[in-house]
Design a protein around this motif. Structure first.
Motif, PDB file in Angstrom:
ATOM      1  N   GLN A   5     -23.254  11.376  28.587  1.00 43.57           N
ATOM      2  CA  GLN A   5     -24.149  11.756  29.674  1.00 43.57           C
ATOM      3  C   GLN A   5     -25.569  11.961  29.165  1.00 43.57           C
ATOM      4  N   LEU A   6     -25.697  12.571  27.974  1.00 43.33           N
ATOM      5  CA  LEU A   6     -27.028  12.768  27.405  1.00 43.33           C
ATOM      6  C   LEU A   6     -27.692  11.433  27.108  1.00 43.33           C
ATOM      7  N   GLU A   7     -26.923  10.475  26.581  1.00 42.81           N
ATOM      8  CA  GLU A   7     -27.468   9.152  26.304  1.00 42.81           C
ATOM      9  C   GLU A   7     -27.945   8.491  27.594  1.00 42.81           C
ATOM     10  N   TRP A   8     -27.150   8.668  28.666  1.00 38.17           N
ATOM     11  CA  TRP A   8     -27.538   8.077  29.946  1.00 38.17           C
ATOM     12  C   TRP A   8     -28.818   8.711  30.467  1.00 38.17           C
ATOM     13  N   LEU A   9     -28.943  10.039  30.312  1.00 42.48           N
ATOM     14  CA  LEU A   9     -30.150  10.725  30.763  1.00 42.48           C
ATOM     15  C   LEU A   9     -31.370  10.259  29.969  1.00 42.48           C
ATOM     16  N   ASN A  10     -31.177   9.979  28.678  1.00 38.78           N
ATOM     17  CA  ASN A  10     -32.291   9.517  27.853  1.00 38.78           C
ATOM     18  C   ASN A  10     -32.826   8.178  28.319  1.00 38.78           C
ATOM     19  N   THR A  11     -31.964   7.343  28.932  1.00 38.06           N
ATOM     20  CA  THR A  11     -32.436   6.054  29.441  1.00 38.06           C
ATOM     21  C   THR A  11     -33.382   6.232  30.620  1.00 38.06           C
ATOM     22  N   LEU A  12     -33.347   7.397  31.263  1.00 39.79           N
ATOM     23  CA  LEU A  12     -34.223   7.650  32.404  1.00 39.79           C
ATOM     24  C   LEU A  12     -35.592   8.177  31.975  1.00 39.79           C
ATOM     25  N   LYS A  13     -35.704   8.606  30.717  1.00 32.57           N
ATOM     26  CA  LYS A  13     -36.957   9.168  30.240  1.00 32.57           C
ATOM     27  C   LYS A  13     -37.937   8.058  29.882  1.00 32.57           C
ATOM     28  N   PRO A  14     -39.237   8.308  30.071  1.00 37.07           N
ATOM     29  CA  PRO A  14     -40.225   7.293  29.689  1.00 37.07           C
ATOM     30  C   PRO A  14     -40.417   7.269  28.177  1.00 37.07           C
ATOM     31  N   VAL A  18     -44.828  12.993  23.264  1.00 34.14           N
ATOM     32  CA  VAL A  18     -44.959  14.411  23.578  1.00 34.14           C
ATOM     33  C   VAL A  18     -46.005  15.010  22.645  1.00 34.14           C
ATOM     34  N   LEU A  19     -47.090  15.489  23.210  1.00 33.97           N
ATOM     35  CA  LEU A  19     -48.194  16.013  22.406  1.00 33.97           C
ATOM     36  C   LEU A  19     -47.827  17.353  21.776  1.00 33.97           C
ATOM     37  N   PRO A  20     -48.501  17.731  20.679  1.00 35.58           N
ATOM     38  CA  PRO A  20     -48.295  19.060  20.088  1.00 35.58           C
ATOM     39  C   PRO A  20     -48.653  20.159  21.084  1.00 35.58           C
ATOM     40  N   LEU A  64     -57.028  12.972  34.649  1.00 36.00           N
ATOM     41  CA  LEU A  64     -58.312  13.165  33.981  1.00 36.00           C
ATOM     42  C   LEU A  64     -58.222  14.040  32.738  1.00 36.00           C
ATOM     43  N   PHE A  65     -57.288  15.000  32.744  1.00 34.04           N
ATOM     44  CA  PHE A  65     -57.229  15.933  31.614  1.00 34.04           C
ATOM     45  C   PHE A  65     -56.020  15.701  30.697  1.00 34.04           C
ATOM     46  N   ALA A  66     -54.927  15.127  31.226  1.00 31.65           N
ATOM     47  CA  ALA A  66     -53.737  14.900  30.403  1.00 31.65           C
ATOM     48  C   ALA A  66     -53.717  13.502  29.808  1.00 31.65           C
ATOM     49  N   VAL A  67     -54.129  12.483  30.582  1.00 31.99           N
ATOM     50  CA  VAL A  67     -54.124  11.108  30.074  1.00 31.99           C
ATOM     51  C   VAL A  67     -55.462  10.426  30.378  1.00 31.99           C
ATOM     52  N   PRO A  68     -56.573  10.947  29.833  1.00 31.24           N
ATOM     53  CA  PRO A  68     -57.885  10.374  30.136  1.00 31.24           C
ATOM     54  C   PRO A  68     -58.060   8.942  29.641  1.00 31.24           C
ATOM     55  N   ALA A  69     -57.193   8.494  28.726  1.00 31.34           N
ATOM     56  CA  ALA A  69     -57.288   7.123  28.236  1.00 31.34           C
ATOM     57  C   ALA A  69     -56.663   6.116  29.197  1.00 31.34           C
TER      58      ALA A  69
END
Length: 367
Positions: A5-14, A18-20, A64-69
């Motif tokens: 189930q954890l492996e399946w959930l990981n397939t849903l993640k982008p 993850v920033l510090p 604008l503040f999390a992904v300005p690139a």
């Protein structure tokens, strides 16, 4: 079961970095300051006006503040996208009486026009909906809604984002060229992947990618530098081996092993024990042979991988030159060779890995 189930959930993640913690806090702080400052200024300018600030700015602050690139977060996208969405939203609110039809058509047209003008900005979809569902105070504004609060909010939040990102040392807005001295490719690009190569590949993409061509160039250049630093005259097994190895456990049921063969689409897999030591290899044809003799009563006891695997395995060491492996791939048609250290499986080298090294060396010989 839980692991599956954890492996399946990981397939849903982008596939997203993850920033510090410090950077995540700064992103949140930027949104806090941006929204607070732009909101207070809007309130000061518009006074007691009921729609002095609109909710879509919260979504814009994420970009604008999390992904300005992101290409979706650039000033053109912010201002033009929100303007287009405002115009379409107000128009649909004025001429379509059914609200569900009005905001659905407004968002659809806004997306089309934003993509046509290269100004796609996801929060603009919410601007179009706000123009339709914003209530009487918004409807009374008519097309003035585009100037205030939409453009006023957008410009104020954008100014704060530019100042905040610059203070953090981030390039915002993004510049168009990696080579700041000339429009030509950088020296590294001239002999490797050039901007026009990236452009041609992107032109054949059938979906919109949330990364700019400029960022792609920077990533490729930095990756090329790391590859050049790794470029040695003699490769060792540890330089090219795959460390994330798909393997079988000697206690696996043969039917389970067959399922893994189907999943990974490989003809042979290494077999390990509970201590992660390499104990054998199992080929797909070994499983086929097991099925052929399954009706034989004398073979009825065979149901585990360890009972039908091949225990004689050719292996390599991490520090071993890859030239030593060439005869096995050429003369004996090996698909892969396991790499072991202190009897533990630490990687594998496939025929494809060897071909990739050969191609790299051929390319270098042409330079």
């Amino acid at each position: 079961m839980f692991h599956t189930q954890l492996e399946w959930l990981n397939t849903l993640k982008p596939n997203f970095k993850v920033l510090p913690l410090k950077d995540r806090l700064l992103c949140g702080l930027g949104a806090l300051l941006g929204l607070a400052i732009s909101s207070l200024i809007s309130w000061y300018v518009l006074g007691d006006f009921n729609a002095w600030y609109i909710a879509p700015m919260g979504a814009s602050s994420v970009l604008l503040f999390a992904v300005p690139a992101s290409p979706l977060a650039q000033p053109w996208n912010m201002v033009v996208g929100n303007t287009i969405a405002g115009i379409i939203g107000v128009t649909c609110a004025l001429f379509i009486s059914n609200q569900t039809e009005a905001f659905s058509i407004a968002v659809a047209l806004a997306i089309f026009l934003m993509m046509t003008t290269d100004s796609l900005h996801p929060p603009s979809g919410a601007v179009a909906i706000t123009a339709v569902l914003g209530g009487e105070s918004v409807h009374q504004l008519g097309y003035h809604f585009i100037f205030y609060p939409v453009l006023l909010n957008s410009v104020l939040l954008l100014v704060v984002a530019i100042i905040f990102n610059r203070l953090l040392g981030k390039q915002y807005p993004q510049v168009a060229q990696v080579n700041t001295r000339s429009k030509d490719p950088t020296p590294t690009q001239k002999v490797t992947i050039q901007p026009q190569d990236i452009q041609e590949v992107l032109e054949h993409q059938t979906q919109l990618l949330d990364i700019s061509e400029y960022d792609l160039q920077k990533i490729i250049l930095e990756a090329q530098e790391k590859a050049n630093a790794r470029n040695v005259s003699q490769y060792l097994c540890q330089d090219i081996m795959t460390k994330d190895v798909v393997s079988l456990d000697e206690q696996d049921d043969i039917h389970k092993a067959l399922d893994k063969f189907k999943k990974v689409n490989l003809m042979s897999l290494p077999v390990i024990n509970s201590q992660h030591e390499l104990v054998g290899t199992l080929a797909l044809y070994d499983v086929v042979e097991w099925f052929k003799r399954a009706a034989d009563p004398r073979a009825s006891w065979e149901h585990l991988v360890k009972q039908i695997m091949n225990r004689k395995v050719i292996t390599a060491q991490p520090q071993q030159p890859i030239q030593d492996l060439v005869p096995y791939f050429v003369e004996r048609s090996f698909n892969y060779i396991p790499v072991v250290e202190q009897q533990k499986l630490v990687g594998i080298i496939s025929r494809a890995d060897m071909i990739a090294v050969l191609q790299q060396q051929l390319n270098q010989s042409k330079l």
